[in-house]
Structure formats: structure tokens, C-alpha cells
Design a protein around this motif. Structure first.
Motif, PDB file in Angstrom:
ATOM      1  N   VAL A  19      37.289  33.256  32.315  1.00 14.19           N
ATOM      2  CA  VAL A  19      37.070  32.128  31.494  1.00 14.19           C
ATOM      3  C   VAL A  19      35.828  32.434  30.547  1.00 14.19           C
ATOM      4  O   VAL A  19      34.960  33.009  31.147  1.00 14.19           O
ATOM      5  N   CYS A  20      35.794  32.086  29.444  1.00  8.17           N
ATOM      6  CA  CYS A  20      34.465  32.184  28.764  1.00  8.17           C
ATOM      7  C   CYS A  20      33.552  30.925  28.601  1.00  8.17           C
ATOM      8  O   CYS A  20      34.242  29.957  28.307  1.00  8.17           O
ATOM      9  N   LEU A  21      32.425  31.350  28.643  1.00 10.01           N
ATOM     10  CA  LEU A  21      31.388  30.293  28.513  1.00 10.01           C
ATOM     11  C   LEU A  21      30.822  30.259  27.183  1.00 10.01           C
ATOM     12  O   LEU A  21      30.063  29.097  26.768  1.00 10.01           O
ATOM     13  N   ALA A  43      48.142  39.978  22.170  1.00 10.31           N
ATOM     14  CA  ALA A  43      47.189  39.561  23.329  1.00 10.31           C
ATOM     15  C   ALA A  43      45.927  40.152  23.077  1.00 10.31           C
ATOM     16  O   ALA A  43      45.727  41.419  22.461  1.00 10.31           O
ATOM     17  N   HIS A  44      44.615  39.483  23.426  1.00  6.03           N
ATOM     18  CA  HIS A  44      43.381  40.026  23.498  1.00  6.03           C
ATOM     19  C   HIS A  44      43.477  41.292  24.224  1.00  6.03           C
ATOM     20  O   HIS A  44      42.467  42.281  23.421  1.00  6.03           O
ATOM     21  N   VAL A  45      43.681  41.374  25.187  1.00  7.34           N
ATOM     22  CA  VAL A  45      43.619  42.851  25.928  1.00  7.34           C
ATOM     23  C   VAL A  45      44.271  43.890  25.405  1.00  7.34           C
ATOM     24  O   VAL A  45      43.955  45.012  25.549  1.00  7.34           O
ATOM     25  N   GLN A  57      42.416  43.806  20.864  1.00  9.22           N
ATOM     26  CA  GLN A  57      40.836  43.447  20.669  1.00  9.22           C
ATOM     27  C   GLN A  57      39.929  43.815  21.672  1.00  9.22           C
ATOM     28  O   GLN A  57      38.744  43.781  21.528  1.00  9.22           O
ATOM     29  N   GLU A  58      40.222  44.732  22.579  1.00 11.19           N
ATOM     30  CA  GLU A  58      39.275  45.319  23.725  1.00 11.19           C
ATOM     31  C   GLU A  58      39.398  46.730  23.530  1.00 11.19           C
ATOM     32  O   GLU A  58      38.939  47.235  24.390  1.00 11.19           O
ATOM     33  N   LEU A  59      39.457  47.245  22.343  1.00 14.45           N
ATOM     34  CA  LEU A  59      39.079  48.697  21.901  1.00 14.45           C
ATOM     35  C   LEU A  59      39.727  49.760  23.017  1.00 14.45           C
ATOM     36  O   LEU A  59      39.337  50.582  23.198  1.00 14.45           O
ATOM     37  N   HIS A 117      46.775  31.278  23.808  1.00 16.64           N
ATOM     38  CA  HIS A 117      46.922  32.557  22.968  1.00 16.64           C
ATOM     39  C   HIS A 117      45.939  32.440  21.616  1.00 16.64           C
ATOM     40  O   HIS A 117      46.269  31.906  20.977  1.00 16.64           O
ATOM     41  N   ASN A 118      44.941  33.220  21.543  1.00 15.92           N
ATOM     42  CA  ASN A 118      44.217  33.332  20.664  1.00 15.92           C
ATOM     43  C   ASN A 118      44.915  33.551  19.269  1.00 15.92           C
ATOM     44  O   ASN A 118      45.026  32.694  18.165  1.00 15.92           O
ATOM     45  N   PHE A 119      45.357  34.708  18.999  1.00 17.05           N
ATOM     46  CA  PHE A 119      46.045  35.128  17.802  1.00 17.05           C
ATOM     47  C   PHE A 119      47.453  34.526  17.408  1.00 17.05           C
ATOM     48  O   PHE A 119      48.012  34.755  16.274  1.00 17.05           O
TER      49      PHE A 119
HETATM   50  C1  LIG Z   1      36.977  35.693  23.088  1.00 18.09           C
HETATM   51  C2  LIG Z   1      38.112  36.339  23.789  1.00 18.09           C
HETATM   52  C3  LIG Z   1      37.921  37.239  24.975  1.00 18.09           C
HETATM   53  C4  LIG Z   1      36.651  37.856  25.159  1.00 18.09           C
HETATM   54  O1  LIG Z   1      35.681  37.987  24.196  1.00 18.09           O
HETATM   55  P1  LIG Z   1      34.256  38.487  24.389  1.00 18.09           P
HETATM   56  O2  LIG Z   1      33.848  38.211  22.949  1.00 18.09           O
HETATM   57  O3  LIG Z   1      34.125  39.844  24.940  1.00 18.09           O
HETATM   58  O4  LIG Z   1      33.457  37.341  25.219  1.00 18.09           O
HETATM   59  C5  LIG Z   1      38.947  37.430  25.455  1.00 18.09           C
HETATM   60  N1  LIG Z   1      40.259  36.955  25.495  1.00 18.09           N
HETATM   61  C6  LIG Z   1      40.673  36.009  24.624  1.00 18.09           C
HETATM   62  C7  LIG Z   1      41.849  35.580  24.295  1.00 18.09           C
HETATM   63  C8  LIG Z   1      39.307  35.703  23.771  1.00 18.09           C
HETATM   64  O5  LIG Z   1      39.660  34.792  22.887  1.00 18.09           O
END
Ligand SMILES: *Cc1c(COP(=O)(O)O)cnc(C)c1O
Length: 350
Positions: A200-202, A84-86, A89-91, A143-145
Motif C-alpha cells: 500500500v502507498c502512503l 498493470a503497474h508492475v 511502470q516499473e521498468l 487499477h491505476n491505468f
Molecule cells: C503509484 C503506484 C505504485 C508505486 O509507485 P511509486 O511511485 O513507486 O510509489 C505501484 N502500483 C500502482 C498501481 C501505483 O499506482
């Protein structure tokens, strides 16, 4: 040679209409007494997602961090799917800022996905004063990855109900919830149903230069407005970037084109001999054996992809056209020999 940048849908540049909207935005001081355009964007996104209120944040990472800070107390255990991104990917902000104890759940529901049964099994709280408290489920849709996999509205509802029945709150990282809606045909409100918060991302497929929106109840958003200020994420004439966010929402209907381009890329790669599966949304994962070599060969051909674990990630977006995808396939054709020695068939990433 035009560089074909498949690394991410975040590489998109603001369109002329978006820049014009930014230039003419109605603005105020959002910290003192609200910026009118910021206010409009937050209300609009909250309404689209079926929640009471919204909070703009400069990034998706900040939206997630703020949500977890609001939901977790120090030492609380929270659940999230593997990769998961959290989590990765969020250090470490879920621990560093929110004080949470992460529990990574394997993908029992298919790539990137959890099952309600799995949530129930992992949510158990005895209630004893000496027992660990599990208080939150973090979902990610798409799910991104895992390669842009999505939950349907029914799957989403079942997961939220399982969490609720066991006393968990739910945060949904919906950076690409728009893509899940476009691919599944489900309404955004159904995909954001029942959660305590959703971000949500814009700035991804929708093409804004920056910004996410965190939605939830009026009470939660009031609390998170304070947390955003603590993190330095409150801005003054935010209307300039909020206008870009509003303009970005106009791009929602074209996300299906990104999905079609990703499928065409997969089809073309298969025709060249690569073993890739059809992407569910706009993310194509190509497992490789030798990432540095594959990246070098592609870079020489003017093609950019992002290494993710043991794969290369190709993302389609609004700054690429169907012609660019054909061009990429043409450029890769003479490279089949060197590339095939570095690439391998699909396999689970965890
Ligand atoms: C891109 C992304 C984020 C947030 O990324 P930012 O670069 O901080 O805007 C959070 N969650 C997922 C699943 C993402 O793909």
C-alpha cells in the motif's frame, strides 16, 4: 493564476501537522536495532490489513519488486492484468530483479479486472519436469491505468481462491487499496484477504512525502527485510518518514471527498459536451485524439493532467478542493471548441 494540478495524487505536499509529527518523531537506527516509529507504522498498517507483519519501503515500486523477488524463482511465469503497474511502470523489475516471465491477461472482468475463471484457465501447471511453471498472480486494486476501477471484497476473494486452488501465490499491488475500501465500503482486511503479500502507498491520496508498506506473514517479512537491504532501501532514522506515514493514515476518512470531486469533474465535463464516464474512485480517464494539443491548451489555462496511453488522466487529491474543481470547469468552458476537436468518447484502452 493558481495551477490546478490533476496529474496525480502523488503531487500532494506534507501538511503542517505531518511536518510537525516528522520533526518530533522518536527515532533510532532501523538497520541496527529498529527505529521505534518505523516499527509502530509497520505494525499499524499490518494490523489494518489483517496481516502478521509489515515492511516500510521508500516507494511502491520497491515494495512490488521486493514482493516479486521473494515469490518468484528465475523463469517462473506470473500473471497480471493488462496495463498493470508492475507490467508497464516499473521498468521491467519483475524480470530484471525477480527473474519472472510476465503473462499479461486481458480485462475479462471489466476495465482493469480479471475473472476467477480466467485465472484458473491461465494457471494450469502440468507438473511435468519439462513444463513452464506458473507460480504467482499479481492483482491491482484499484487499477491505476484502467481509471481507478476496484474489486469488491467478494470479487477479490473469488480471485484469490481461484489462484490458491491452482497452486498460485498472490501478490496484491494495493497502492490505492484505501480508495477501493472507501468506494466499495469493504473493510481493508477483506480486500487484502488471503494474499501472500500486499503493498500500500502512503504517498498518494494519503499525502505522505514518501513510503509504502509491504505486508504479509512474519516469515515473508523477515525475508523481505533482507531483500530491502540488498536494494539499498533500508534507512537509519526512518522514524522521521514513518511519522509522516502514521500521520497520513489520519487522512483515510477524507478519501471519499476525492471520489466526489472526481465525479463532479466528470459531471461538469459532460455538461460542457465531453463524453466521459463516471469515475469509480479518484481517477478520471478522458480519451483524447491529439494529446500534445490538448495538454497545451490545458496548460495555458493552468490545468495539468497526465497523458496515459490514448487518454488524459485527471486525478483528484487532498491538495485540490471542490472549489478548485469548479474553477477548472470554468477555465475549460471557453476552451470547449479547441478541446472538443482533440477529445473523443470513452473506448477500451486495450
Ligand atoms: C503509484 C503506484 C505504485 C508505486 O509507485 P511509486 O511511485 O513507486 O510509489 C505501484 N502500483 C500502482 C498501481 C501505483 O499506482
Amino acid at each position: 493564476m493558481r495551477i490546478l494540478d490533476f496529474r496525480s495524487d502523488t503531487v500532494t505536499k506534507p501538511s503542517p501537522e505531518m511536518r510537525a509529527a516528522m520533526a518530533s518523531a522518536d527515532v533510532g537506527d532501523d538497520i541496527l536495532d529498529r527505529d521505534p516509529t518505523m516499527d509502530r507504522l509497520e505494525r499499524r498498517v499490518a494490523e489494518m490489513l489483517g496481516h502478521e507483519a509489515g515492511l516500510w519501503t521508500p516507494s511502491g515500486c520497491m515494495a512490488n519488486a521486493i514482493a516479486l523477488m521473494a515469490h518468484l524463482q528465475r523463469g517462473d511465469r506470473f500473471l497480471a492484468p493488462a496495463l498493470a503497474h508492475v507490467m508497464g511502470q516499473e521498468l521491467g523489475t519483475p524480470a530484471w530483479l525477480a527473474g519472472g516471465l510476465p503473462e499479461v491477461l486481458p480485462w475479462e472482468g471489466g476495465p482493469g479486472k480479471l475473472t476467477p475463471h480466467q485465472v484458473a484457465r491461465n494457471a494450469a501447471n502440468s507438473g511435468a519436469y519439462y513444463a513452464l511453471r506458473t507460480t504467482l498472480l499479481c492483482l491491482e486494486n484499484t487499477h491505476n491505468f484502467a481509471g481507478g476501477t476496484f474489486y469488491s471484497a467478494l470479487e477479490h476473494r473469488a480471485l484469490v481462491e481461484a489462484a490458491r486452488n491452482h497452486g498460485l501465490k498472490v501478490h496484491l499491488d494495493g497502492a490505492r487499496l484505501w480508495n477501493a475500501s472507501a468506494a466499495s465500503g469493504a473493510a481493508l482486511q477483506d480486500l487484502a484477504w488471503g494474499v501472500d503479500s500486499v503493498s500500500v502507498c502512503l504517498s498518494k491520496g494519503l499525502g505522505a512525502p514518501m513510503g509504502s508498506v509491504l505486508c504479509g506473514s512474519r516469515g515473508l517479512i523477515e525475508q523481505t527485510r533482507r531483500l530491502r537491504k540488498m536494494l539499498g532501501g533500508a534507512v537509519r532514522q526512518g522514524g522521521v518518514v514513518a511519522a509522516a506515514g502514521l500521520a497520513a493514515l489520519d487522512h483515510l476518512p477524507r478519501l471519499a471527498e476525492d471520489h466526489a470531486m472526481a465525479r463532479r469533474l466528470a459531471e461538469g465535463l459532460r455538461a460542457l459536451g465531453f463524453n466521459v464516464a463516471d469515475p469509480p474512485t479518484n481517477i478520471l480517464m478522458v480519451p483524447v485524439l491529439d494529446i500534445p494539443l490538448a495538454l497545451r491548451v490545458l496548460e495555458d489555462a493552468g490545468i495539468r493532467a497526465l497523458p496515459v496511453g490514448s487518454a488524459l488522466r485527471f486525478l483528484t487529491h487532498r491538495d485540490l478542493t471542490p472549489a478548485d474543481v469548479e474553477d477548472a470547469l470554468l477555465r475549460m468552458k471557453p476552451l470547449v471548441e479547441p478541446l472538443l476537436t482533440t477529445w473523443e468518447g470513452p473506448r477500451p484502452m486495450v
